[in-house]
Design an enzyme around this catalytic site. Structure first.
Site, PDB file in Angstrom:
ATOM      1  N   LYS A 189       2.102  -7.651  -4.470  1.00 59.55           N
ATOM      2  CA  LYS A 189       2.711  -6.692  -3.539  1.00 59.55           C
ATOM      3  C   LYS A 189       4.063  -7.166  -3.013  1.00 59.55           C
ATOM      4  O   LYS A 189       4.953  -6.374  -2.732  1.00 59.55           O
ATOM      5  CB  LYS A 189       1.769  -6.435  -2.359  1.00 59.55           C
ATOM      6  CG  LYS A 189       0.454  -5.767  -2.750  1.00 59.55           C
ATOM      7  CD  LYS A 189       0.624  -4.301  -3.035  1.00 59.55           C
ATOM      8  CE  LYS A 189      -0.685  -3.625  -3.427  1.00 59.55           C
ATOM      9  NZ  LYS A 189      -0.493  -2.244  -3.886  1.00 59.55           N
ATOM     10  N   GLU A 239       1.846   1.529   4.905  1.00 65.41           N
ATOM     11  CA  GLU A 239       0.421   1.834   4.857  1.00 65.41           C
ATOM     12  C   GLU A 239      -0.224   0.681   4.093  1.00 65.41           C
ATOM     13  O   GLU A 239       0.419   0.030   3.286  1.00 65.41           O
ATOM     14  CB  GLU A 239       0.171   3.163   4.136  1.00 65.41           C
ATOM     15  CG  GLU A 239       0.101   3.085   2.595  1.00 65.41           C
ATOM     16  CD  GLU A 239       1.406   2.680   1.930  1.00 65.41           C
ATOM     17  OE1 GLU A 239       2.473   2.852   2.539  1.00 65.41           O
ATOM     18  OE2 GLU A 239       1.368   2.168   0.796  1.00 65.41           O
ATOM     19  N   SER A 260      -3.677  -9.673 -10.303  1.00 69.66           N
ATOM     20  CA  SER A 260      -2.727  -9.153  -9.317  1.00 69.66           C
ATOM     21  C   SER A 260      -2.807  -9.844  -7.959  1.00 69.66           C
ATOM     22  O   SER A 260      -1.853  -9.808  -7.196  1.00 69.66           O
ATOM     23  CB  SER A 260      -2.927  -7.644  -9.147  1.00 69.66           C
ATOM     24  OG  SER A 260      -4.270  -7.357  -8.795  1.00 69.66           O
TER      25      SER A 260
HETATM   26  C1  LIG Z   1      -4.472  -7.713  -5.285  1.00 73.95           C
HETATM   27  C2  LIG Z   1      -4.281  -6.261  -5.455  1.00 73.95           C
HETATM   28  N1  LIG Z   1      -4.284  -5.729  -6.693  1.00 73.95           N
HETATM   29  C3  LIG Z   1      -4.130  -4.420  -6.889  1.00 73.95           C
HETATM   30  C4  LIG Z   1      -3.978  -3.542  -5.846  1.00 73.95           C
HETATM   31  C5  LIG Z   1      -3.869  -2.080  -6.143  1.00 73.95           C
HETATM   32  O1  LIG Z   1      -2.579  -1.557  -6.035  1.00 73.95           O
HETATM   33  P1  LIG Z   1      -1.705  -1.184  -7.276  1.00 73.95           P
HETATM   34  O2  LIG Z   1      -2.547  -0.310  -8.170  1.00 73.95           O
HETATM   35  O3  LIG Z   1      -0.543  -0.458  -6.707  1.00 73.95           O
HETATM   36  O4  LIG Z   1      -1.319  -2.414  -7.972  1.00 73.95           O
HETATM   37  C6  LIG Z   1      -3.956  -4.035  -4.535  1.00 73.95           C
HETATM   38  C7  LIG Z   1      -3.779  -3.117  -3.385  1.00 73.95           C
HETATM   39  O5  LIG Z   1      -3.972  -3.410  -2.260  1.00 73.95           O
HETATM   40  C8  LIG Z   1      -4.113  -5.431  -4.347  1.00 73.95           C
HETATM   41  O6  LIG Z   1      -4.107  -5.954  -3.109  1.00 73.95           O
END
Ligand SMILES: Cc1ncc(COP(=O)(O)O)c(C=O)c1O
Lengths: 403, 267
Positions: free
Chosen positions: A96, A118, A385
């Site tokens: 993020k 948000e 992620s």
């Molecule tokens: C670690 C992590 N991965 C994925 C996401 C999902 O978001 P996005 O689909 O925009 O990557 C989030 C959202 O809070 C997150 O904290």
């Protein structure tokens, strides 16, 4: 796919990806969006802006993030080699922050002293509070009351960083309602406030600029694959909430025809139960939060409540570019349910010593099925992620442990 | 001539201004809405804006958010609302009815199907808060073909160039949002509204209704001195909320506020 589009030409000038995207907001925000679009168009190729962004990514975020070969797990699964793109090692623990660094730079250029955001899992809220602290900006974060409850650690992190967390009690009390409330704030305070949206959703130009900031993931992964594996990956896997970590990984590979892509949505209790958060797998096109995209809605066009063990995936819409990539057949969208994600969470922790975020665990759960269908000389890159510390209380509660 | 246009023309001839109440259809129960529409006309309403409830009313404050929740608690649908208008038309052929809400509950019906059904039911215009003219290019001809006016918003932040564009895109009237904020917000600055309405008049040909922040006879009167129409929403919906367990009292409560506004505006 009959004819391959020029992926870099999307969105068009008004933010459309085919029939998806656009700017569906009330008139009060149109001026602010036009201003942001113009500012971004001017800055995105500006050498100084790029240099500032790259500097922060290197020295504040700690990029490039490693591409790690999960050797033991790959062997155990008995198929393709699995490489993990370690966004969990970024400052603040998730992908993020790539985006909040970029948008905070935009806010600074536009002279806005206040930022709002948000958040679902709290990762985007933490990443926003972090850059706000560093730049001395006032920061308020809207968070669904239910998420405030299940992500207590991140709520406290944001408070320590000097942000105010505002629990949202309307509607389903999760991410979509937090986004409604942030939009209401922005309409009211549009003169002095920059709205830092956390994913590739929202009105134009957000899906484009968030994507561009997150593309650092895919650009690095492409280079690292060529260097470390000697070839491009055969498949990419990423979880899809709004879709920012997924598009960040996928986009720099879209023109590489041999690279298959899998976006993994949250199947919650199972797609067949209706209790899930998988609009691409089981929804239909509609308009929410400023763009046209696949949505979870009922026959009357009302948005329906979503369910996922992972707060960051608990969203009834998805970034419009994903809707388009689904319809043209470039990306496969699949789903993993709560149980699959939880067992992938435990497995990676025990086999590789890496505790993934529950969001990322959905991508791992799919990779776990995919790898055995491929051969050991093939490569899969999974976007890890974020890290799982924030989810320990959730997992502990499932294990019946209270602190 | 379309009903909205002739309404504003008649009012102009009489040197009066339009009183335009907003209520959410199906709030608190479906049976309330049609009698309430008639009661509002009796209390002096010239045009009725009927809210189509949506699960995610991003431009609305808590008062109308809760109205949406009450209406959706028993699944008030776009089709139900068209049925309400049809029933209203059985005994009222003159008062224009505008459906106001968000795009998705309309889009889900299909625009052509919606436009036909709405025109047949006796709807005169649609105001979709999250549909700016740029995104309405495909929708507008379908509404036009059925004689439906598309009413667009103008905001305090709208540039002169956009006011021109909106003036050309819309028909019926323009809805000037008097403040930066959501519905039900507190303050309305009449001098500021007056000067913005002047600007809009110079750039667009349509009658101008002003809404957001009008809550009593005094503010209605002040705005009626500068605009062609006065839109009142949250103040009425508040009355509905207060009487949600005694629906029989709603017509009088809402009608009382409207009559007071009507009297003040006609003075
Ligand atoms: C670690 C992590 N991965 C994925 C996401 C999902 O978001 P996005 O689909 O925009 O990557 C989030 C959202 O809070 C997150 O904290």
């Amino acid at each position: 796919m009959s004819e391959r589009p020029d992926f870099s030409a999307f969105p068009d000038a008004r933010g459309h990806f085919g029939q998806f995207g656009g700017s569906f907001v009330s008139e009060t925000l149109m001026g602010a969006l036009d201003e942001l679009t113009a500012m971004y168009a001017r800055l995105k190729d500006d050498p100084q802006f790029r240099a500032d962004f790259d500097y922060d990514l290197a020295h504040y975020v700690g990029r490039p993030s490693p591409l790690y070969l999960a050797e033991r797990w790959s062997k155990q699964l008995g198929g393709a080699k699995i490489w993990l793109k370690r966004e969990d090692l970024n400052h603040t623990g998730a992908h993020k922050v790539n985006n909040t660094i970029g948008q905070a730079l935009l806010a600074k250029h536009m002279g806005k002293p206040r930022v709002i955001a948000e958040t679902g899992a709290g990762q985007h809220g933490v990443a926003t509070a972090t850059v706000a602290a560093r730049l001395g900006l006032t920061c308020q974060v809207y968070m669904g009351a239910e998420d405030v409850e299940r992500q207590k650690l991140n709520v406290y992190r944001m408070k320590l960083l000097g942000a105010e967390v505002i629990p949202v009690t309307s509607g389903s009390r999760t991410l979509k309602d937090a986004m409604n409330e942030a939009m209401r704030d922005w309409v009211t305070n549009v003169d002095d406030t920059f709205y830092i949206i956390g994913t590739v959703a929202g009105p134009h130009p957000y899906p484009q600029l968030v994507r561009d900031f997150q593309c650092i993931i895919g650009r690095e992964a492409r280079e690292q694959s060529l260097k470390q594996a000697g070839q491009l990956p055969d498949a990419l896997v990423a979880c899809v909430g709004g879709g920012s970590n997924a598009i960040g990984l996928f986009h720099p590979f879209l023109n590489d025809e041999g690279v298959a892509m899998y976006g993994v949505e949250a199947a919650g209790d199972g797609i067949e139960t209706g209790r899930h958060a998988a609009p691409l797998s089981a929804g239909r096109p509609g308009v929410l939060h400023g763009n046209r995209t696949y949505l979870m809605e009922d026959d009357n066009g009302q948005i329906i409540e979503t369910h996922s063990v992972s707060a960051g995936l608990d969203y009834p819409g998805v970034g419009p570019e994903h809707s388009w990539l689904k319809d043209i057949g470039r990306v496969n969208y699949v789903a993993a349910d709560d149980q699959e994600a939880l067992s992938a969470f435990r497995e990676l922790t025990q086999v590789e010593g890496i505790m993934p975020a529950l969001e990322s665990a959905h991508a791992l759960a799919y990779a776990r099925k995919l790898a055995p269908t491929m051969s050991p000389d093939q490569n899969i890159v999974v976007n890890l992620s974020g890290r799982g510390d924030k989810d320990i209380l959730t997992v502990a509660a499932i294990d019946g442990i209270e602190f | 001539m379309r009903r909205i246009e002739s309404c504003f023309q008649r009012l102009a001839d009489q040197k009066r201004k339009a009183l335009i109440p907003f209520v959410t259809a199906g709030d608190p129960v479906k049976e309330v809405t049609v009698p309430l529409m008639h009661a509002m006309v009796d209390a002096g309403a010239d045009i009725i804006e009927l809210g189509v409830p949506f699960s995610d009313p991003m431009a609305d404050g808590p008062v109308i958010q809760l109205a949406c929740e009450r209406a959706l608690a028993h699944n008030t649908s776009t089709r139900d609302i068209l049925d309400m208008v049809k029933t209203f038309r059985e005994t009222n052929a003159d008062t224009p009815v505008v459906l106001m809400g968000y795009l998705n509950p309309v889009e889900v019906m299909g625009y052509e199907a919606f436009a036909k059904a709405a025109a047949q039911a006796g709807v005169d215009g649609v105001l979709l808060v999250d549909l700016p003219p740029e995104e309405a290019l495909d929708v507008k001809p379908l509404m036009d073909a059925q004689g439906l006016d598309m009413i667009f918003l103008v905001a305090p932040t709208t540039s002169d160039a956009r006011i021109k564009l909106i003036g050309q895109a819309g028909s019926g009237y323009l809805y000037y949002v008097s403040l930066k904020g959501v519905t039900g917000s507190a303050t309305l600055n009449v001098d500021e509204v007056a000067s913005r309405v002047e600007t809009i008049r110079n750039l667009a040909q349509l009658p101008i209704g002003v809404g957001f922040g009008i809550k009593d006879a005094e503010s209605a009167q002040a705005v009626s001195r500068v605009a062609d129409g006065v839109v009142v929403g949250s103040a009425l919906v508040n009355q509905i909320a207060e009487n949600k367990d005694t629906p029989n009292a709603i017509n009088d409560a809402v009608g009382g506020i409207l009559s007071a506004m009507r009297n003040a505006m006609d003075q």
